[in-house]
Motif scaffolding. Sequence first.
Motif, PDB file in Angstrom:
ATOM      1  N   UNK A 181       0.818  -1.216   0.000  1.00 28.74           N
ATOM      2  CA  UNK A 181       0.000   0.000   0.000  1.00 28.74           C
ATOM      3  C   UNK A 181       0.852   1.266   0.000  1.00 28.74           C
ATOM      4  N   UNK A 182       2.150   1.101   0.195  1.00 28.36           N
ATOM      5  CA  UNK A 182       3.033   2.267   0.234  1.00 28.36           C
ATOM      6  C   UNK A 182       2.796   3.141   1.451  1.00 28.36           C
ATOM      7  N   UNK A 183       2.412   2.526   2.566  1.00 28.99           N
ATOM      8  CA  UNK A 183       2.130   3.305   3.765  1.00 28.99           C
ATOM      9  C   UNK A 183       3.410   3.852   4.381  1.00 28.99           C
ATOM     10  N   UNK A 184       3.331   5.055   4.938  1.00 24.19           N
ATOM     11  CA  UNK A 184       4.476   5.584   5.687  1.00 24.19           C
ATOM     12  C   UNK A 184       4.687   4.759   6.961  1.00 24.19           C
ATOM     13  N   UNK A 185       5.784   5.006   7.630  1.00 24.67           N
ATOM     14  CA  UNK A 185       6.064   4.363   8.912  1.00 24.67           C
ATOM     15  C   UNK A 185       4.932   4.688   9.883  1.00 24.67           C
ATOM     16  N   UNK A 225       5.893  13.794  14.955  1.00 27.24           N
ATOM     17  CA  UNK A 225       5.950  12.566  14.157  1.00 27.24           C
ATOM     18  C   UNK A 225       5.117  12.720  12.881  1.00 27.24           C
ATOM     19  N   UNK A 226       3.943  13.334  13.012  1.00 23.57           N
ATOM     20  CA  UNK A 226       3.079  13.559  11.846  1.00 23.57           C
ATOM     21  C   UNK A 226       3.763  14.502  10.857  1.00 23.57           C
ATOM     22  N   UNK A 269       1.954  -1.010  14.563  1.00 16.51           N
ATOM     23  CA  UNK A 269       3.031  -0.041  14.346  1.00 16.51           C
ATOM     24  C   UNK A 269       4.306  -0.703  13.828  1.00 16.51           C
ATOM     25  N   UNK A 270       5.117   0.134  13.179  1.00 15.42           N
ATOM     26  CA  UNK A 270       6.449  -0.285  12.746  1.00 15.42           C
ATOM     27  C   UNK A 270       7.478  -0.011  13.830  1.00 15.42           C
ATOM     28  N   UNK A 271       7.195   0.968  14.679  1.00 17.33           N
ATOM     29  CA  UNK A 271       8.095   1.316  15.776  1.00 17.33           C
ATOM     30  C   UNK A 271       7.289   1.951  16.895  1.00 17.33           C
TER      31      UNK A 271
END
Length: 136
Positions: free
Chosen positions: A20-24, A45-46, A90-92
Motif C-alpha cells: 500500500x506504500x504506507x508511511x512508517x 511525528x506527523x 506499528x512499525x516502531x
Amino acid sequence: MSHPQPPTPEQHLASAKRGLGLPVIVAICGSTRFMDQMTEADLRETAAGRIVVRPGCDMKEPHALWGDPAEAADLKERLDALHRAKIRLADEVLIVGHYIGDSTRSEIDYARAQGKPVRYTHPAVDPYGGGADAAP
C-alpha cells in the motif's frame, strides 16, 4: 521434502503495508500523565511524515465513560488490549516522558517481544539502557 512455512499474520501485515506504500506507523506509549507531551510528539511525528497511533483516553481525568469503578476496570482492560493492537500495527514505538511505570514498562516489553524498535523522548529512562535513539 521440506515445505516452506506459510507467512505469519505479522508477515502478511508487513507485506500489505509495503504494498500500500504506507508511511512508517509509530505507536506512542507512556504514562497518560504525559498527554500534553504525547500531543507534541504526535505533531512532530506527523510533520515528519509518519502515521501516529496513541492512547485516546486519559482515565486519570474524570469522564462519564469511566465514572463507575466496575465499568472503569473493564474499560481499562479493553484499552490495554487495544493499545497492544496499536503496538502490533506499528512499525516502531516512541516512549514519551521522563518516567516509566509498570504499564509503560509492560508496553516496552511487549513491543520488544514483537520485534518493534523502541525510541524514547527521554533516552535516560530506557530500562534496558540502549536509549540512544532519541525522538526527533
